[in-house]
Design a protein around this motif. Structure first.
Motif, PDB file in Angstrom:
ATOM      1  N   LEU A  58      -2.247  -0.248   9.734  1.00  0.00           N
ATOM      2  CA  LEU A  58      -1.656  -0.858   8.531  1.00  0.00           C
ATOM      3  C   LEU A  58      -0.164  -1.157   8.625  1.00  0.00           C
ATOM      4  O   LEU A  58       0.263  -2.242   8.212  1.00  0.00           O
TER       5      LEU A  58
ATOM      6  N   PRO B 273       0.833  -1.204   0.000  1.00  0.00           N
ATOM      7  CA  PRO B 273       0.000   0.000   0.000  1.00  0.00           C
ATOM      8  C   PRO B 273       0.866   1.251   0.000  1.00  0.00           C
ATOM      9  O   PRO B 273       0.813   2.041   0.930  1.00  0.00           O
TER      10      PRO B 273
ATOM     11  N   THR C 241       1.285  -4.761   7.746  1.00  0.00           N
ATOM     12  CA  THR C 241       1.917  -5.031   6.447  1.00  0.00           C
ATOM     13  C   THR C 241       3.457  -5.060   6.484  1.00  0.00           C
ATOM     14  O   THR C 241       4.064  -5.809   5.725  1.00  0.00           O
TER      15      THR C 241
ATOM     16  N   ILE D 249      -6.691   2.167  -0.210  1.00  0.00           N
ATOM     17  CA  ILE D 249      -6.373   0.822   0.309  1.00  0.00           C
ATOM     18  C   ILE D 249      -7.540  -0.126   0.025  1.00  0.00           C
ATOM     19  O   ILE D 249      -7.353  -1.239  -0.477  1.00  0.00           O
TER      20      ILE D 249
ATOM     21  N   VAL E 282     -10.128  -0.817   7.081  1.00  0.00           N
ATOM     22  CA  VAL E 282      -9.429   0.452   6.858  1.00  0.00           C
ATOM     23  C   VAL E 282     -10.440   1.585   6.663  1.00  0.00           C
ATOM     24  O   VAL E 282     -10.190   2.727   7.082  1.00  0.00           O
TER      25      VAL E 282
ATOM     26  N   GLN F 130      -1.380   6.931   3.148  1.00  0.00           N
ATOM     27  CA  GLN F 130      -2.322   6.613   2.064  1.00  0.00           C
ATOM     28  C   GLN F 130      -3.767   6.788   2.525  1.00  0.00           C
ATOM     29  O   GLN F 130      -4.093   6.639   3.701  1.00  0.00           O
ATOM     30  N   ASP F 131      -4.610   7.101   1.547  1.00  0.00           N
ATOM     31  CA  ASP F 131      -6.035   7.311   1.820  1.00  0.00           C
ATOM     32  C   ASP F 131      -6.709   5.946   2.026  1.00  0.00           C
ATOM     33  O   ASP F 131      -6.498   5.041   1.217  1.00  0.00           O
ATOM     34  N   PRO F 132      -7.523   5.798   3.078  1.00  0.00           N
ATOM     35  CA  PRO F 132      -8.205   4.510   3.296  1.00  0.00           C
ATOM     36  C   PRO F 132      -8.998   4.045   2.071  1.00  0.00           C
ATOM     37  O   PRO F 132      -9.086   2.853   1.795  1.00  0.00           O
TER      38      PRO F 132
ATOM     39  N   VAL G 214       3.068   4.180   4.149  1.00  0.00           N
ATOM     40  CA  VAL G 214       1.847   3.383   4.318  1.00  0.00           C
ATOM     41  C   VAL G 214       0.794   4.214   5.055  1.00  0.00           C
ATOM     42  O   VAL G 214      -0.374   4.271   4.642  1.00  0.00           O
ATOM     43  N   ARG G 215       1.214   4.876   6.112  1.00  0.00           N
ATOM     44  CA  ARG G 215       0.273   5.652   6.933  1.00  0.00           C
ATOM     45  C   ARG G 215      -0.380   6.790   6.183  1.00  0.00           C
ATOM     46  O   ARG G 215      -1.508   7.165   6.449  1.00  0.00           O
TER      47      ARG G 215
ATOM     48  N   GLY H 297      -9.376   3.720   9.540  1.00  0.00           N
ATOM     49  CA  GLY H 297      -8.242   4.493   9.025  1.00  0.00           C
ATOM     50  C   GLY H 297      -7.012   3.608   8.916  1.00  0.00           C
ATOM     51  O   GLY H 297      -7.069   2.392   9.157  1.00  0.00           O
ATOM     52  N   THR H 298      -5.872   4.233   8.590  1.00  0.00           N
ATOM     53  CA  THR H 298      -4.679   3.449   8.234  1.00  0.00           C
ATOM     54  C   THR H 298      -3.739   3.167   9.410  1.00  0.00           C
ATOM     55  O   THR H 298      -2.668   2.580   9.214  1.00  0.00           O
TER      56      THR H 298
END
Ligand code: MLT
Length: 284
Positions: free
Chosen positions: A165, A47, A169, A201, A157, A196-198, A193-194, A161-162
């Protein structure tokens, strides 16, 4: 007495036709370009986003035009998120990016999810390929179990939210050596990773869950291909990579020592050297 005249009733008129809204034109993925020369398009993993290719963009930009898009919802493509980002949709996005840049043919590379998209591109836009780079990826579809896990992550997610993640991952996408010895890389990947938009994902997980088996396209790959795998990759390990390379007529195989699934980020020195060597004789 004469009957009072009935009030005139207007003939009922049909309502004016409502104009159908024009379908939104399909978007062109935002992409960062470095350098000039033969175009090389690099598709990111899940992600993450296109920033994962920074070491390759830097190394190749002296001789190539390196184009790194963000796929639906990721990075700068946040506004292009969709509920299900299928691999065919993403492959067509890449073709649209080439149209937008006036490029007939390119060398296309993808790592993991990026590789799934590259294989969808082979199926749908084969005549636009001049070479293929497949890193830490595979042709097979998901098992039922993997599919269920993806759909569960998509729901989670969107609900939470992230935040969860990186823990979910990182131990899979980074190799043992990176996890133990490369703290700055662990930090960089965690941040990517954090951020990124849910919705990105969730869309990608649904899209990957629905992807078909691409084994049928491998024998039809008619361009030079480089298959790269980290020796510590626990998602698409060395055996998967060797099988992938063996199924493609003109493929080379590179095993990257002390690297996991994100081989290009974990050992950019080794991967960049191999890319430069592989790309040198290719013209598109
Ligand atoms: C990736 O790195 O893109 C993912 O591991 C792909 C996947 O989840 O199959």
């Amino acid at each position: 007495m004469p009957e009072p005249e009935a009030a005139a009733v207007d003939d009922p008129q049909p309502p004016p036709p409502v104009a159908e809204p024009e379908p939104e034109p399909a978007p062109v993925p935002p992409a960062v370009t470095s350098g000039a020369g033969t175009p090389v398009v690099l598709l990111h993993a899940f992600p993450l986003d296109g920033r994962m290719w920074a070491p390759q963009a830097e190394a190749l930009a002296g001789s190539y035009q390196v184009i790194v898009p963000d796929l639906r919802g990721f990075g700068a493509a946040r506004e292009q998120a969709v509920e299900e980002a299928g691999m065919d949709l993403l492959a067509d996005d890449v073709a649209r990016l080439l149209d937008d840049r006036g490029l007939d043919r390119v060398i296309l590379g993808g790592l993991s999810m990026g590789g799934y998209v590259a294989l969808a591109f082979v199926r749908r836009h084969r005549d636009r390929l001049g070479g293929l780079l497949l890193l830490d990826t595979k042709a097979g579809a998901d098992t039922e179990h993997a599919r269920a896990d993806r759909l569960a992550m998509a729901e989670r997610v969107l609900a939470e939210g992230t935040g969860f993640l990186p823990e979910a991952t990182l131990p899979r996408v980074l190799g043992k050596t990176s996890l133990e010895e490369r703290p700055e890389l662990v930090e960089r990947v965690t941040a990517l990773v954090r951020e990124q938009d849910p919705r990105a994902i969730a869309g990608a997980q649904r899209g990957m869950a629905a992807r078909p088996d691409s084994a049928d396209v491998l024998a039809a790959v008619a361009v030079p291909t480089l298959v790269v795998v980290g020796e510590e990759d626990t998602i698409t390990g060395p055996e998967v990579g060797r099988e992938l390379a063996a199924a493609i007529p003109d493929a080379r195989f590179l095993l990257v020592e002390r690297a996991g699934h994100l081989s290009s980020l974990e050992r950019p020195d080794v991967v960049n050297e191999a890319l430069l060597d592989f790309l040198a004789p290719i013209w598109v």
